[in-house]
Design a protein around this motif. Sequence first.
Motif, PDB file in Angstrom:
ATOM      1  N   GLY A 178      41.715  25.646   8.463  1.00 24.97           N
ATOM      2  CA  GLY A 178      40.298  25.307   8.544  1.00 24.97           C
ATOM      3  C   GLY A 178      39.430  26.462   8.996  1.00 24.97           C
ATOM      4  O   GLY A 178      39.819  27.632   8.986  1.00 24.97           O
ATOM      5  N   THR A 193      35.811  24.473  13.405  1.00 22.50           N
ATOM      6  CA  THR A 193      36.246  23.145  12.954  1.00 22.50           C
ATOM      7  C   THR A 193      37.669  23.256  12.428  1.00 22.50           C
ATOM      8  O   THR A 193      37.938  23.087  11.233  1.00 22.50           O
ATOM      9  N   ILE A 218      41.552  22.513  11.692  1.00 21.51           N
ATOM     10  CA  ILE A 218      42.458  21.403  11.436  1.00 21.51           C
ATOM     11  C   ILE A 218      43.878  21.970  11.473  1.00 21.51           C
ATOM     12  O   ILE A 218      44.075  23.188  11.374  1.00 21.51           O
ATOM     13  N   LYS A 230      49.851  16.218   9.098  1.00 21.64           N
ATOM     14  CA  LYS A 230      48.602  16.923   9.397  1.00 21.64           C
ATOM     15  C   LYS A 230      47.870  16.220  10.528  1.00 21.64           C
ATOM     16  O   LYS A 230      48.060  15.018  10.779  1.00 21.64           O
ATOM     17  N   ASP A 269      43.838  16.209  12.339  1.00 22.20           N
ATOM     18  CA  ASP A 269      42.422  16.627  12.294  1.00 22.20           C
ATOM     19  C   ASP A 269      41.704  16.029  13.498  1.00 22.20           C
ATOM     20  O   ASP A 269      41.358  14.848  13.507  1.00 22.20           O
ATOM     21  N   ASN A 288      38.692  16.652  14.440  1.00 20.20           N
ATOM     22  CA  ASN A 288      37.237  16.624  14.255  1.00 20.20           C
ATOM     23  C   ASN A 288      36.729  15.247  13.849  1.00 20.20           C
ATOM     24  O   ASN A 288      35.522  15.008  13.922  1.00 20.20           O
ATOM     25  N   GLN A 289      37.590  14.389  13.408  1.00 18.06           N
ATOM     26  CA  GLN A 289      37.175  13.064  12.988  1.00 18.06           C
ATOM     27  C   GLN A 289      37.158  12.112  14.178  1.00 18.06           C
ATOM     28  O   GLN A 289      37.681  12.408  15.257  1.00 18.06           O
ATOM     29  N   SER A 347      40.576  10.596  15.731  1.00 20.32           N
ATOM     30  CA  SER A 347      41.287  11.739  15.154  1.00 20.32           C
ATOM     31  C   SER A 347      42.260  11.274  14.075  1.00 20.32           C
ATOM     32  O   SER A 347      42.884  10.219  14.184  1.00 20.32           O
TER      33      SER A 347
END
Length: 261
Positions: free
Chosen positions: A39, A43, A45, A67, A69, A71-72, A75
């Motif tokens: 990423g 930001t 990932i 994976k 992430d 940022n969501q 998460s």
Amino acid sequence: MPTPGRSVPRVISPAVWPCPQPESETTHVAVKIRLKRMGKIRTAIYRVVVMDSRTKRDGRAIEEIGKYDPNQEPSLIEIDMDRANYWRGQGAQPTEAVAALLKIMDEGTLKVAETKANKKDLYEAALAAAGKADGADASGATTAKKKAAKKSDAAEAPKAEEKVEEAPKAADTDSGAASADSVDADADASATEAAPVADLPAGAVAALEDGSAPEGYTVKGNKDSGKYHEPDGQWYDQTVAEVWFKSGADAEAAGFVKAGS
């Protein structure tokens, strides 16, 4: 010296004899289950990978098994637990971050984001709601058509107004006609010379309603001072006429004196 006729034994170097080789030791590779950064700068990932611990952080992985992430909200965590358990059974050690993710997956406490509705479904639902509220259009158009005004109503409206306007005309009487004639007569009188008034001096007339002089009267008279002003006089334009005369002789006959004399 060796005796003639006898062979000399050959001496063999010890290095030529086969020597037993030491057994080779098996090298164990330290395998880790860790995060591989991907990423953008702010930001980032991550991918959950299996790789040699001696490989650099973003180096080549043996296998990618998931994976992550952050940022969501919540998460996103997706890990193939069958492969993770396989590698753990082979002795691969997860890092602290991966161990926390595996713990969440093992305990089943993973939070999943709500599935967003399809835009097409939302659009069709909005159309259906609008059709129920305003009445569905058989043509399938999304914008409601403007209703044209009935021709009968539009034609009857002016007729009704004409009837209302004609009613007073039908009710006119002789007295109304007489009053109209009197108004016209007053208007004609105001446009002509002002009639002499009893309290005015002989030969003098009053100004018209708009303050102008009657036709043929050019001399201004002032009853208070008893003086009159002719058009070529010094104060003619500044003087307000209380009465008007046709000539200076008429003003003097009425007892007025010429201003400035």
